[in-house]
Design a protein around this motif. Structure first.
Motif, PDB file in Angstrom:
ATOM      1  N   ARG A 167       0.237  -1.069  -0.448  1.00  0.00           N
ATOM      2  CA  ARG A 167       0.079  -0.093   0.373  1.00  0.00           C
ATOM      3  C   ARG A 167       0.759   0.821  -0.053  1.00  0.00           C
ATOM      4  O   ARG A 167       0.814   2.905  -0.436  1.00  0.00           O
ATOM      5  CB  ARG A 167      -1.116   0.220   1.139  1.00  0.00           C
ATOM      6  CG  ARG A 167      -2.191  -1.263   0.354  1.00  0.00           C
ATOM      7  CD  ARG A 167      -3.228  -1.096   2.284  1.00  0.00           C
ATOM      8  NE  ARG A 167      -3.130  -1.626   2.868  1.00  0.00           N
ATOM      9  CZ  ARG A 167      -2.603  -0.872   4.531  1.00  0.00           C
ATOM     10  NH1 ARG A 167      -2.467   0.373   4.924  1.00  0.00           N
ATOM     11  NH2 ARG A 167      -2.112  -1.876   5.417  1.00  0.00           N
ATOM     12  N   ILE A 168       1.516   1.527   0.783  1.00  0.00           N
ATOM     13  CA  ILE A 168       2.798   2.275   0.275  1.00  0.00           C
ATOM     14  C   ILE A 168       3.271   2.571  -0.569  1.00  0.00           C
ATOM     15  O   ILE A 168       3.357   3.592  -1.022  1.00  0.00           O
ATOM     16  CB  ILE A 168       3.973   2.341   1.691  1.00  0.00           C
ATOM     17  CG1 ILE A 168       2.812   2.375   3.467  1.00  0.00           C
ATOM     18  CG2 ILE A 168       5.064   2.991   1.590  1.00  0.00           C
ATOM     19  CD1 ILE A 168       4.905   1.808   4.830  1.00  0.00           C
ATOM     20  N   LEU A 169       3.607   1.587  -1.112  1.00  0.00           N
ATOM     21  CA  LEU A 169       4.780   1.112  -2.596  1.00  0.00           C
ATOM     22  C   LEU A 169       3.400   2.160  -3.392  1.00  0.00           C
ATOM     23  O   LEU A 169       3.466   2.760  -4.582  1.00  0.00           O
ATOM     24  CB  LEU A 169       4.949   0.260  -2.980  1.00  0.00           C
ATOM     25  CG  LEU A 169       6.020   0.225  -4.011  1.00  0.00           C
ATOM     26  CD1 LEU A 169       6.797   0.862  -4.347  1.00  0.00           C
ATOM     27  CD2 LEU A 169       5.659  -1.340  -4.692  1.00  0.00           C
ATOM     28  N   LEU A 170       2.020   1.940  -3.657  1.00  0.00           N
ATOM     29  CA  LEU A 170       1.239   2.318  -4.247  1.00  0.00           C
ATOM     30  C   LEU A 170       1.198   4.040  -3.820  1.00  0.00           C
ATOM     31  O   LEU A 170       0.736   4.966  -5.103  1.00  0.00           O
ATOM     32  CB  LEU A 170       0.077   1.522  -4.058  1.00  0.00           C
ATOM     33  CG  LEU A 170      -0.528   0.199  -4.244  1.00  0.00           C
ATOM     34  CD1 LEU A 170      -1.555  -0.059  -4.538  1.00  0.00           C
ATOM     35  CD2 LEU A 170      -0.040   0.242  -5.966  1.00  0.00           C
ATOM     36  N   LEU A 171       1.307   4.383  -3.343  1.00  0.00           N
ATOM     37  CA  LEU A 171       0.977   5.424  -2.625  1.00  0.00           C
ATOM     38  C   LEU A 171       1.589   6.557  -3.137  1.00  0.00           C
ATOM     39  O   LEU A 171       2.070   7.290  -4.181  1.00  0.00           O
ATOM     40  CB  LEU A 171       0.788   5.820  -0.957  1.00  0.00           C
ATOM     41  CG  LEU A 171      -1.092   5.390   0.213  1.00  0.00           C
ATOM     42  CD1 LEU A 171      -0.453   5.502   1.287  1.00  0.00           C
ATOM     43  CD2 LEU A 171      -1.488   6.316  -1.386  1.00  0.00           C
ATOM     44  N   LEU A 172       3.218   6.027  -3.054  1.00  0.00           N
ATOM     45  CA  LEU A 172       4.608   6.265  -3.946  1.00  0.00           C
ATOM     46  C   LEU A 172       4.353   6.579  -4.762  1.00  0.00           C
ATOM     47  O   LEU A 172       4.679   7.231  -5.747  1.00  0.00           O
ATOM     48  CB  LEU A 172       5.176   5.614  -2.704  1.00  0.00           C
ATOM     49  CG  LEU A 172       5.688   6.074  -1.603  1.00  0.00           C
ATOM     50  CD1 LEU A 172       7.249   4.823  -1.019  1.00  0.00           C
ATOM     51  CD2 LEU A 172       6.492   7.774  -1.460  1.00  0.00           C
ATOM     52  N   GLY A 173       4.208   5.688  -5.457  1.00  0.00           N
ATOM     53  CA  GLY A 173       3.783   5.322  -6.935  1.00  0.00           C
ATOM     54  C   GLY A 173       2.936   6.659  -7.422  1.00  0.00           C
ATOM     55  O   GLY A 173       3.350   7.398  -8.577  1.00  0.00           O
ATOM     56  N   VAL A 174       1.062   6.826  -6.852  1.00  0.00           N
ATOM     57  CA  VAL A 174       1.115   7.863  -7.095  1.00  0.00           C
ATOM     58  C   VAL A 174       1.189   8.638  -6.959  1.00  0.00           C
ATOM     59  O   VAL A 174       1.288  10.011  -7.968  1.00  0.00           O
ATOM     60  CB  VAL A 174      -0.723   7.113  -6.390  1.00  0.00           C
ATOM     61  CG1 VAL A 174      -1.614   8.410  -6.899  1.00  0.00           C
ATOM     62  CG2 VAL A 174      -1.192   6.040  -6.820  1.00  0.00           C
ATOM     63  N   PHE A 175       2.027   9.095  -6.271  1.00  0.00           N
ATOM     64  CA  PHE A 175       2.814  10.178  -5.346  1.00  0.00           C
ATOM     65  C   PHE A 175       3.050  10.993  -6.602  1.00  0.00           C
ATOM     66  O   PHE A 175       3.384  11.775  -7.705  1.00  0.00           O
ATOM     67  CB  PHE A 175       3.178  10.321  -4.254  1.00  0.00           C
ATOM     68  CG  PHE A 175       4.201  11.669  -4.273  1.00  0.00           C
ATOM     69  CD1 PHE A 175       3.234  12.945  -4.039  1.00  0.00           C
ATOM     70  CD2 PHE A 175       5.541  11.828  -3.936  1.00  0.00           C
ATOM     71  CE1 PHE A 175       4.279  13.925  -3.259  1.00  0.00           C
ATOM     72  CE2 PHE A 175       6.431  13.000  -4.222  1.00  0.00           C
ATOM     73  CZ  PHE A 175       5.892  14.153  -3.251  1.00  0.00           C
ATOM     74  N   GLY A 176       4.853   9.901  -7.058  1.00  0.00           N
ATOM     75  CA  GLY A 176       5.328  10.307  -8.331  1.00  0.00           C
ATOM     76  C   GLY A 176       4.583  10.637  -9.122  1.00  0.00           C
ATOM     77  O   GLY A 176       5.154  11.311 -10.261  1.00  0.00           O
ATOM     78  N   ILE A 177       3.786  10.079 -10.306  1.00  0.00           N
ATOM     79  CA  ILE A 177       2.938  10.033 -10.884  1.00  0.00           C
ATOM     80  C   ILE A 177       2.578  11.709 -11.186  1.00  0.00           C
ATOM     81  O   ILE A 177       2.275  11.935 -12.060  1.00  0.00           O
ATOM     82  CB  ILE A 177       1.978   8.499 -11.599  1.00  0.00           C
ATOM     83  CG1 ILE A 177       3.144   7.928 -11.578  1.00  0.00           C
ATOM     84  CG2 ILE A 177       1.186   9.513 -12.930  1.00  0.00           C
ATOM     85  CD1 ILE A 177       1.587   6.252 -11.616  1.00  0.00           C
ATOM     86  N   SER A 178       2.131  12.151 -10.208  1.00  0.00           N
ATOM     87  CA  SER A 178       1.247  13.427  -9.669  1.00  0.00           C
ATOM     88  C   SER A 178       2.223  14.351 -10.150  1.00  0.00           C
ATOM     89  O   SER A 178       1.998  15.124 -10.318  1.00  0.00           O
ATOM     90  CB  SER A 178       0.461  13.305  -8.060  1.00  0.00           C
ATOM     91  OG  SER A 178      -0.650  12.288  -8.028  1.00  0.00           O
ATOM     92  N   ILE A 179       3.266  14.331  -9.571  1.00  0.00           N
ATOM     93  CA  ILE A 179       4.387  14.981  -9.894  1.00  0.00           C
ATOM     94  C   ILE A 179       4.899  15.477 -10.443  1.00  0.00           C
ATOM     95  O   ILE A 179       4.945  16.522 -11.912  1.00  0.00           O
ATOM     96  CB  ILE A 179       5.763  14.549  -8.515  1.00  0.00           C
ATOM     97  CG1 ILE A 179       5.412  15.014  -7.166  1.00  0.00           C
ATOM     98  CG2 ILE A 179       6.230  15.922  -8.918  1.00  0.00           C
ATOM     99  CD1 ILE A 179       5.065  16.103  -6.584  1.00  0.00           C
ATOM    100  N   ALA A 180       4.696  14.123 -12.155  1.00  0.00           N
ATOM    101  CA  ALA A 180       5.185  14.076 -12.797  1.00  0.00           C
ATOM    102  C   ALA A 180       4.075  14.848 -13.518  1.00  0.00           C
ATOM    103  O   ALA A 180       4.396  15.164 -15.346  1.00  0.00           O
ATOM    104  CB  ALA A 180       5.090  12.616 -13.764  1.00  0.00           C
ATOM    105  N   ILE A 181       2.771  14.855 -13.377  1.00  0.00           N
ATOM    106  CA  ILE A 181       1.970  15.132 -14.491  1.00  0.00           C
ATOM    107  C   ILE A 181       1.731  17.010 -14.175  1.00  0.00           C
ATOM    108  O   ILE A 181       1.522  17.536 -15.192  1.00  0.00           O
ATOM    109  CB  ILE A 181       0.457  13.968 -13.719  1.00  0.00           C
ATOM    110  CG1 ILE A 181       0.557  12.938 -14.542  1.00  0.00           C
ATOM    111  CG2 ILE A 181      -0.764  15.607 -14.476  1.00  0.00           C
ATOM    112  CD1 ILE A 181      -0.753  12.407 -14.364  1.00  0.00           C
ATOM    113  N   LEU A 182       2.290  17.040 -13.113  1.00  0.00           N
ATOM    114  CA  LEU A 182       2.089  18.381 -13.147  1.00  0.00           C
ATOM    115  C   LEU A 182       3.574  18.681 -13.038  1.00  0.00           C
ATOM    116  O   LEU A 182       3.018  19.826 -13.870  1.00  0.00           O
ATOM    117  CB  LEU A 182       2.516  18.345 -11.523  1.00  0.00           C
ATOM    118  CG  LEU A 182       2.667  20.072 -10.760  1.00  0.00           C
ATOM    119  CD1 LEU A 182       0.757  20.956 -11.233  1.00  0.00           C
ATOM    120  CD2 LEU A 182       2.883  19.477  -9.173  1.00  0.00           C
TER     121      LEU A 182
END
Length: 312
Positions: A227-242
């Protein structure tokens, strides 16, 4: 008959008092007592001391020696397999848990109202630093793994034959004994006691062992790392999209778009770190799955000697 399992590691100094205390426990019980001592690769003279004293003890006993140190869970499991009683209890060899607690375990189990009893510390006579370290450890265990764990932690327990049979049938390696106790279910009860001050030797329950036990417990009974890995993945993708949206906005508004070295490096490092973290978490699960497919024994018994108990 009652069976008491005692894992032994670096307990040379307390062997004499331990045997005397168990003689007193035998006299207080209403059925015969057998004690299974499992010397888990202890480098001191614990095995020699037990072999010298057990022929003169008033209770039936088994003295089992592991070929090396496999850990307390493996020692308890070896003791359970060798035990012949109807009710089983675990006791530490350092006498920090009073022998009377084992007697209470047996009496409660014989009533037939519980399948497993957990000994939880109501208070302890250890130094302040030890108490705080234990409190932090068990608090983290409850939050990360199982909220049903008593706040005082779990060091000793007792069970009937049905629970014992199910427990030893679980041949998982790199697992958590406490986690398995609560995963199995059955009718569970608790008995509170005061943990005594350790009078001999030094505890082998070091910070390194605590961290390993915590990691094994997390990977065996929780999906928190995933679950932590999924959250970090979502965070990283969000930063890239931003970052992408900012670049598109600058182009549409005619703003300067200069490839930035810092931004490039941050992005590369961010996703590189996420990949490394993901591989590490997945690798930990794969390793545990691989270890369980090897079918290696959880412990290797080197010697097993029996002592009928001296007539008194």
């Amino acid at each position: 008959m009652y069976s008491l399992i005692v894992p032994v590691y670096l307990n040379e100094g307390s062997i004499g008092e331990l045997v005397e205390a168990l003689d007193g426990l035998r006299a207080a019980l209403d059925s015969p007592l057998e004690v299974i001592f499992v010397v888990d690769g202890s480098p001191d003279a614990s095995y020699t001391e037990l072999k010298r004293r057990l022929p003169h003890a008033g209770f039936t006993s088994q003295l089992i020696s592991h070929s090396r140190n496999f850990g307390s869970f493996a020692a308890i499991r070896t003791g359970f397999i060798a035990a012949r009683g109807d009710y089983f209890a675990v006791m530490a060899a350092d006498l920090q848990e009073p022998p009377e607690l084992a007697g209470e375990f047996f009496r409660q189990l014989a009533l037939g109202q519980h399948d497993v009893l957990i000994g939880t510390r109501e208070s302890r006579s250890d130094p302040w630093s030890t108490r705080m370290a234990s409190k932090v450890f068990w608090s983290a265990y409850r939050r990360l793994i199982n909220r049903n764990i008593p706040s005082g932690g779990v060091d000793v327990f007792a069970c009937n034959r049905e629970f014992r049979d199910q427990l030893i049938a679980l041949g998982e390696s790199n697992s958590s004994l406490i986690g398995l106790l609560f995963w199995l279910g059955f009718r569970r009860g608790t008995i509170r006691y005061e943990r005594q001050l350790r009078r001999h030797g030094k505890s082998a329950w070091t910070l390194r062992r605590k961290l390993k036990y915590m990691i094994d417990s997390v990977f065996s009974f929780s999906d928190l790392p995933i679950r932590i890995l999924l959250l970090l993945g979502v965070f990283g993708i969000s930063i890239a999209i931003l970052f992408g949206l900012v670049i598109v906005l600058l182009r549409l508004t005619g703003g300067p778009v200069v490839p930035g070295y810092a931004a490039t490096m941050i992005t590369v490092l961010l996703f590189g770190g996420l990949n490394a973290l993901g591989l590490g978490i997945v690798g930990a699960y794969v390793w545990r799955a691989f270890a369980n497919t090897q079918n290696r024994p959880l412990a290797v018994v080197m010697k097993n000697e029996e002592f009928p108990g001296a007539t008194r």
